[in-house]
Design an enzyme around this catalytic site. Structure first.
Site, PDB file in Angstrom:
ATOM      1  N   HIS A 398       0.811  -1.225   0.000  1.00  0.00           N
ATOM      2  CA  HIS A 398       0.000   0.000   0.000  1.00  0.00           C
ATOM      3  C   HIS A 398       0.838   1.266   0.000  1.00  0.00           C
ATOM      4  O   HIS A 398       0.295   2.371  -0.164  1.00  0.00           O
ATOM      5  CB  HIS A 398      -0.949   0.002   1.200  1.00  0.00           C
ATOM      6  CG  HIS A 398      -2.348   0.425   0.853  1.00  0.00           C
ATOM      7  ND1 HIS A 398      -2.632   1.392  -0.082  1.00  0.00           N
ATOM      8  CD2 HIS A 398      -3.563  -0.003   1.302  1.00  0.00           C
ATOM      9  CE1 HIS A 398      -3.933   1.567  -0.188  1.00  0.00           C
ATOM     10  NE2 HIS A 398      -4.522   0.723   0.641  1.00  0.00           N
ATOM     11  N   ASP A 402      -2.499   2.005  -4.662  1.00  0.00           N
ATOM     12  CA  ASP A 402      -3.783   2.261  -4.029  1.00  0.00           C
ATOM     13  C   ASP A 402      -4.859   1.440  -4.729  1.00  0.00           C
ATOM     14  O   ASP A 402      -4.614   0.789  -5.752  1.00  0.00           O
ATOM     15  CB  ASP A 402      -4.126   3.752  -4.097  1.00  0.00           C
ATOM     16  CG  ASP A 402      -3.143   4.599  -3.300  1.00  0.00           C
ATOM     17  OD1 ASP A 402      -2.771   4.169  -2.190  1.00  0.00           O
ATOM     18  OD2 ASP A 402      -2.741   5.661  -3.800  1.00  0.00           O
TER      19      ASP A 402
END
Length: 427
Positions: A398, A402
């Site tokens: 992450h 995204d």
């Protein structure tokens, strides 16, 4: 003056290796590029070649020792220095306790008896014995000349044995505390000889895998997503083509090359996924070097198909077949394991229908292809049909990715797979 030979890095992100077998001994003459040892890591089993020509002076690590990359494993008298190998020294137990221990190798050409070898210990053996309060004098050695190896110590530890000194301490502690604590119920105290379990020493490969997995989960904030694809047309196409493919290529046409092709095309369309975290920047790769997880009975390897974007389905099938054969026959080379930019995991081959893979850091993502299963699916106009469906599961870093880009990337793979048929495919 002796030249130090260190443990090489045998793959990307590899930090240590276990010496499974020495191929030389003190006094041996070695040509440049001759193999000197067999080394095992979590990613590859390989022979370590000599970088020099000369005579082995001393081995600085025992077989089964796990050595960090860059640490000394051997010393050599180089041919250019024009001298013979000197005696390799080891330290008896009484002296090792004072000095902290020295790595031991046998003296070149010296006949040794069982007693002299039994009292020579490597630093790994000394450290392990000290950590578990073991008296090395009470342990029988299985090594050359009765020498105690790390496996001997691990065997004693697994058997639950302790030295007389440790037993005395335990007895004294029990006497001092017998009035302070109630005895635990017998069923909560399980010994190794009860038959309820057995203790398996952790191998170098399993330890390295464990360390890398923990590091990956620690470093990368994992996010996960899954998408399903209707691959009915692909199943029909493969069924139609597999006999002809085997006749021409001599290898089976599995589903994996088709999934590889779909992933490669998605990586070209969304290069944000073909990337890695670099601390203060993100590195985005221009080429697709596809890492492929390949498992044996006890080990896991991740060889790399270089420039996968340049290969057809047929070319990807050939490349995968070669790498699988190299893994099975222990032929993988160091360069086969390096440079991967994205990892594909074929968990479907084990019957899995959903998984959460751990990212092969520093890569940004890993995709698992699950089993293709027949399921009733609602089609147009609410009609229900039996279709071949597959789940695609992706873990992503992450820090790099995204949900938006990851969702688009996964949907691209889905659309590519669902449109694979006679009209769109060319092997």
């Amino acid at each position: 003056m002796a030249t130090e030979i260190t443990m090489p890095q045998l793959g990307e992100s590899v930090t240590e290796g276990t010496i499974t077998r020495w191929l030389v001994k003190p006094g041996d003459y070695v040509n440049k590029y001759d193999p000197i040892a067999e080394v095992m890591t979590d990613k590859v089993n390989a022979e370590v070649p000599s970088s020099y020509a000369g005579t082995v002076e001393a081995l600085k690590a025992e077989e089964d020792d796990t050595v960090a990359v860059g640490d000394i494993i051997m010393t050599m008298i180089l041919e250019s220095e024009g001298s013979e190998a000197e005696e390799a020294q080891t330290v008896p137990l009484d002296q090792a306790e004072k000095t902290g221990g020295q790595t031991g190798g046998e003296t070149a050409g010296e006949p040794t008896d069982t007693h002299s070898e039994k009292t020579r210990y490597s630093p790994a053996v000394l450290k392990l014995a000290q950590e578990h309060s073991l008296n090395l004098a009470d342990i029988s050695g299985s090594g050359r000349g009765g020498r105690i190896t790390r496996k001997d110590v691990q065997s004693v530890i697994a058997g639950g044995h302790k030295s007389s000194g440790a037993e005395t301490k335990q007895k004294n502690a029990a006497v001092n505390n017998e009035h302070a604590f109630a005895a635990e119920p017998a069923e909560t105290s399980v010994s190794s000889d009860s038959g309820r379990y057995e203790e398996i020493p952790v191998s170098g490969v399993r330890k390295a895998i464990a360390d890398n997995m923990v590091q990956a989960k620690h470093d990368a904030p994992h996010a996960w997503m899954m998408i399903e694809a209707d691959v009915t047309d692909l199943v029909r196409y493969r069924e139609k083509m597999k006999a002809d493919f085997f006749e021409k290529e001599g290898i089976k046409l599995t589903f994996l090359p088709f999934f590889m092709k779909a992933v490669v095309e998605a990586l070209k369309a969304y290069p944000e996924v073909n990337a890695r975290w670099g601390g203060d920047r993100i590195y985005r790769y221009k080429d697709v070097h596809l890492s492929m997880a390949v498992a044996t009975e006890n080990e896991l390897f991740v060889p790399v198909i270089k420039n996968a974007e340049e290969k057809s389905v047929r070319g990807l099938a050939r490349a995968m077949n070669r790498l699988t054969a190299d893994v099975q026959h222990n032929r993988l080379k160091q360069e086969d394991m390096q440079g991967g930019t994205f990892t594909l995991n074929n968990t479907g081959s084990f019957g899995s229908v959903q998984s959460q893979p751990i990212i092969n850091t520093p890569q940004a993502a890993i995709l698992s292809v699950e089993s293709i299963v027949k399921r009733p699916v609602v089609m147009d106009e609410d009609a229900i049909a039996v279709r071949h469906m597959v789940n695609l599961c992706m873990s992503l870093d992450h820090r790099v990715l995204d949900g938006l880009i990851s969702g688009k990337f996964m949907n691209h793979i889905k659309q590519t797979l669902e449109n694979m048929n006679d009209d769109t495919l060319s092997l």
